[in-house]
Design a protein around this motif. Structure first.
Motif, short mmCIF file in Angstrom:
data_model
loop_
_atom_site.label_atom_id
_atom_site.label_comp_id
_atom_site.label_asym_id
_atom_site.label_seq_id
_atom_site.Cartn_x
_atom_site.Cartn_y
_atom_site.Cartn_z
N LEU A 9 -0.93 5.42 24.05
CA LEU A 9 -0.51 5.24 22.66
C LEU A 9 0.72 4.35 22.62
CD1 LEU A 9 -0.47 6.04 19.57
CD2 LEU A 9 1.12 7.86 20.24
N ILE A 10 0.62 3.26 21.88
CA ILE A 10 1.81 2.42 21.62
C ILE A 10 2.19 2.62 20.16
CG2 ILE A 10 2.78 0.10 21.66
CD1 ILE A 10 1.86 1.00 24.42
N ASN A 11 3.34 3.23 19.94
CA ASN A 11 3.80 3.44 18.57
C ASN A 11 4.59 2.22 18.12
OD1 ASN A 11 3.99 5.29 16.32
ND2 ASN A 11 6.20 5.30 16.74
N GLY A 12 4.13 1.60 17.02
CA GLY A 12 4.72 0.33 16.60
C GLY A 12 4.17 -0.80 17.44
N GLY A 13 2.85 -0.84 17.54
CA GLY A 13 2.20 -1.84 18.39
C GLY A 13 1.87 -3.13 17.67
N ASN A 14 2.42 -3.29 16.48
CA ASN A 14 2.00 -4.43 15.66
C ASN A 14 2.76 -5.73 15.93
OD1 ASN A 14 4.19 -2.89 14.41
ND2 ASN A 14 4.12 -4.45 12.83
N ARG A 15 3.98 -5.61 16.46
CA ARG A 15 4.75 -6.84 16.71
C ARG A 15 5.81 -6.58 17.77
NH1 ARG A 15 9.78 -7.01 13.37
NH2 ARG A 15 9.62 -5.45 11.75
N GLY A 16 6.53 -7.61 18.13
CA GLY A 16 7.63 -7.46 19.07
C GLY A 16 7.20 -6.87 20.40
N LEU A 17 8.04 -5.98 20.94
CA LEU A 17 7.76 -5.41 22.25
C LEU A 17 6.47 -4.60 22.24
CD1 LEU A 17 11.36 -4.23 23.27
CD2 LEU A 17 10.16 -6.31 23.95
N GLY A 18 6.21 -3.90 21.13
CA GLY A 18 5.00 -3.06 21.05
C GLY A 18 3.74 -3.90 21.21
N LEU A 19 3.69 -5.02 20.49
CA LEU A 19 2.53 -5.90 20.61
C LEU A 19 2.45 -6.48 22.02
CD1 LEU A 19 0.12 -7.26 19.18
CD2 LEU A 19 1.67 -9.11 18.52
N GLY A 20 3.61 -6.77 22.60
CA GLY A 20 3.63 -7.26 23.99
C GLY A 20 3.02 -6.24 24.95
N PHE A 21 3.37 -4.96 24.78
CA PHE A 21 2.78 -3.91 25.62
C PHE A 21 1.27 -3.84 25.41
CE2 PHE A 21 7.10 -1.81 25.77
CZ PHE A 21 7.22 -1.83 27.14
N VAL A 22 0.85 -3.90 24.15
CA VAL A 22 -0.59 -3.83 23.86
C VAL A 22 -1.33 -4.94 24.62
CG1 VAL A 22 -2.33 -4.17 22.06
CG2 VAL A 22 -0.37 -2.69 21.62
N LYS A 23 -0.80 -6.15 24.53
CA LYS A 23 -1.48 -7.30 25.17
C LYS A 23 -1.50 -7.12 26.69
CE LYS A 23 -0.28 -10.83 21.80
NZ LYS A 23 0.67 -11.92 21.57
N GLN A 24 -0.36 -6.75 27.26
CA GLN A 24 -0.27 -6.58 28.70
C GLN A 24 -1.22 -5.48 29.19
OE1 GLN A 24 1.39 -8.27 31.06
NE2 GLN A 24 0.61 -6.89 32.63
N LEU A 25 -1.24 -4.37 28.47
CA LEU A 25 -2.07 -3.23 28.88
C LEU A 25 -3.55 -3.53 28.70
CD1 LEU A 25 0.30 -0.53 27.43
CD2 LEU A 25 -0.39 -0.67 29.84
N LEU A 26 -3.87 -4.29 27.65
CA LEU A 26 -5.29 -4.65 27.43
C LEU A 26 -5.84 -5.43 28.62
CD1 LEU A 26 -5.92 -5.97 23.81
CD2 LEU A 26 -7.11 -4.10 24.99
N SER A 27 -4.99 -6.24 29.23
CA SER A 27 -5.44 -7.07 30.36
C SER A 27 -5.67 -6.22 31.61
CB SER A 27 -4.41 -8.17 30.64
OG SER A 27 -3.26 -7.60 31.24
N GLN A 28 -5.27 -4.93 31.58
CA GLN A 28 -5.47 -4.04 32.74
C GLN A 28 -6.69 -3.14 32.56
OE1 GLN A 28 -3.29 -4.31 35.36
NE2 GLN A 28 -2.25 -5.92 34.20
N ALA A 29 -7.54 -3.48 31.61
CA ALA A 29 -8.79 -2.75 31.37
C ALA A 29 -8.58 -1.23 31.22
CB ALA A 29 -9.79 -3.03 32.48
N ALA A 35 -2.83 2.08 18.87
CA ALA A 35 -1.61 1.34 18.51
C ALA A 35 -1.34 1.54 17.02
CB ALA A 35 -1.77 -0.15 18.83
N THR A 36 -0.16 2.04 16.70
CA THR A 36 0.14 2.25 15.28
C THR A 36 0.77 1.02 14.66
OG1 THR A 36 2.39 3.14 15.50
CG2 THR A 36 0.56 4.72 15.75
N TYR A 37 0.58 0.91 13.37
CA TYR A 37 1.22 -0.14 12.57
C TYR A 37 1.42 0.44 11.18
CZ TYR A 37 -3.38 -0.86 10.43
OH TYR A 37 -4.57 -0.66 9.75
N ARG A 38 2.41 -0.06 10.43
CA ARG A 38 2.62 0.57 9.12
C ARG A 38 2.24 -0.33 7.96
NH1 ARG A 38 8.69 0.25 7.02
NH2 ARG A 38 9.24 -1.67 8.08
N SER A 39 1.83 -1.56 8.26
CA SER A 39 1.38 -2.44 7.19
C SER A 39 0.47 -3.52 7.79
CB SER A 39 2.60 -3.08 6.51
OG SER A 39 2.26 -4.34 5.99
#
Ligand code: NAP
Length: 148
Positions: A9-29, A35-39
């Protein structure tokens, strides 16, 4: 290291560091990334990534300063999985348009301080409250918060 984390779970995965984690982790299958986002306005890239990674990247609309929202996120995640290996809170701020980082006691403003606690401390505590059950299992799990 990331390959040890199947369900995330990435809380605040919509931009900044959160989005960076999402992208990095996605590449690890991973098996699943929630991933949460508020708008939707500030989550266009995340939502596009989710469209391109169906069933793996699951975006969830929630304001993590709202207890009811965090509770609902936990319910939704629990419907998809019985455990999480990694939770990262990325919601927070150092300063906003009206208020910079305090450099002396003279700059303390009570309303700003309470607002800062709401945004910088509350989400981590609410996540700990509602996700501890999913993090307790027989494999190592990590609960972390990025903060200024
Ligand atoms: N970036 C760095 O180099 C760095 C370095 C050290 C520490 N940090 C700390 O790490 C954390 C994340 O940094 P970042 O650069 O990724 O920040 P960011 O790009 O500004 O992202 C902040 C996140 O917090 C959410 N958010 C903002 N205001 C909110 C509110 N009132 N209620 C709920 N959610 C809200 C944002 O959602 P919306 O998009 O909807 O606003 C976004 O998901 C912050 O605490 C920051 O101070 C960052």
């Amino acid at each position: 290291m990331y390959e040890d984390f199947g369900e995330i779970l990435i809380n605040g995965g919509n931009r900044g560091l959160g989005l960076g984690f999402v992208k990095q982790l996605l590449s690890q299958a991973p098996q699943k990334i929630f991933a949460t986002y508020r708008s939707a306005e500030t989550a266009k890239e995340l939502l596009e990534l989710a469209t391109n990674n169906p069933r793996v990247l699951i975006p969830i609309l929630a304001d993590s300063t709202c207890e009811e929202d965090v509770s609902n996120v936990a319910k939704m995640v629990s419907q998809e999985t019985n455990k999480l290996d990694l939770v990262i809170n990325c919601v927070g701020y150092l300063h906003n348009a009206e208020h910079g980082p305090e450099k002396s006691l003279r700059q303390i403003n009570a309303n700003q301080l309470l607002e800062s606690a709401k945004m910088n401390a509350l989400p981590t505590l609410l996540l700990a409250k509602y996700f501890q059950k999913l993090l307790k299992h027989d494999q190592p799990s990590v609960f972390s918060a990025i903060s200024a």
